[in-house]
Design an enzyme around this catalytic site. Sequence first.
Site, PDB file in Angstrom:
ATOM      1  N   GLU A  14       0.760  -1.122   0.149  1.00  0.00           N
ATOM      2  CA  GLU A  14      -0.211  -0.062  -0.049  1.00  0.00           C
ATOM      3  C   GLU A  14       0.849   1.232   0.017  1.00  0.00           C
ATOM      4  OE1 GLU A  14      -3.970  -1.736   2.303  1.00  0.00           O
ATOM      5  OE2 GLU A  14      -2.098  -0.819   3.391  1.00  0.00           O
ATOM      6  N   GLY A  80     -12.966  -4.143   1.703  1.00  0.00           N
ATOM      7  CA  GLY A  80     -13.925  -5.040   1.448  1.00  0.00           C
ATOM      8  C   GLY A  80     -15.191  -4.368   1.152  1.00  0.00           C
ATOM      9  N   MET A 179      -9.363  -2.592   8.453  1.00  0.00           N
ATOM     10  CA  MET A 179      -8.809  -2.836   9.845  1.00  0.00           C
ATOM     11  C   MET A 179      -7.972  -1.775  10.488  1.00  0.00           C
ATOM     12  SD  MET A 179      -7.662  -6.755   8.832  1.00  0.00           S
ATOM     13  CE  MET A 179      -7.253  -7.131  10.526  1.00  0.00           C
ATOM     14  N   GLU A 180      -8.185  -0.500   9.724  1.00  0.00           N
ATOM     15  CA  GLU A 180      -7.255   0.459  10.497  1.00  0.00           C
ATOM     16  C   GLU A 180      -7.802   1.863  10.280  1.00  0.00           C
ATOM     17  OE1 GLU A 180      -5.076  -2.756   8.988  1.00  0.00           O
ATOM     18  OE2 GLU A 180      -5.839  -1.390   7.511  1.00  0.00           O
ATOM     19  N   ASP A 203     -12.069  -7.001  -2.756  1.00  0.00           N
ATOM     20  CA  ASP A 203     -12.838  -8.128  -2.487  1.00  0.00           C
ATOM     21  C   ASP A 203     -14.189  -7.594  -2.172  1.00  0.00           C
ATOM     22  OD1 ASP A 203     -13.238  -8.633   0.824  1.00  0.00           O
ATOM     23  OD2 ASP A 203     -10.949  -8.009   0.110  1.00  0.00           O
TER      24      ASP A 203
END
Length: 235
Positions: A14, A80, A179-180, A203
Amino acid sequence: MDKKIGIIGAMDVEVNLLKSCLEAPKTTEAGGLVFVEGLLNKIPVIIVKSGVGKVNAALCTQRLILQMGATHIINTGIAGAMAKGLRVLDFVVSTDALYHDMDATGFGYKISEIPQMKVSDFPADKKMVEAAEKAFAELPQSRDHKLIAGRIATGDQFISDRAIKEKIAQNCSPACVEMEGAAIAHAAYINGIPFLIIRCMSDMADDTGESTYSFNEESAAELSAELVKKVITRI
């Protein structure tokens, strides 16, 4: 105050493209993190890999602000898809961010509400959101993909189960899940620093997630980085 934009990605994929584009890079190691300062499209930036998860992201953001002097924060990366109509390699830019796994319901709070805090849903900087929307229109990929502004939901789990996805959608109504982002938003908000989360969909956050994620991870991360390069010139 001179502008210095902090750019955070959780993983090497990233941030590597952005770091490779820096002019006059200078490296600082602190707190187990490697901060790389330089010019990106003539704009002063600091790029750092935070590591995966909320605690890593919050610690990184705090140090980026207090030690490295970031005046703005951008979180770039993958996510996602949750919102109806989003496809792989489409974009979400944050209007706000919250924790989908914050659960103090036993004390009378709603899912995602942080006990004893006035704010649990951290608002992104509107000017930065507008900059991202305008920058996306300049990308060649905008012909085949779309960008929406929406809520980011964050938790310490990779969502690849349809039932969990539906529960998060019911509780939080996010555009995407990762997640962050909310931890970065939380730290930026507490410090009074404008922030924006930019996520490219890798995804669909469901039962197909594990089989498609690896294939799309690099493409999504690269697209997100390309958008960041354009956004910073508009902030």
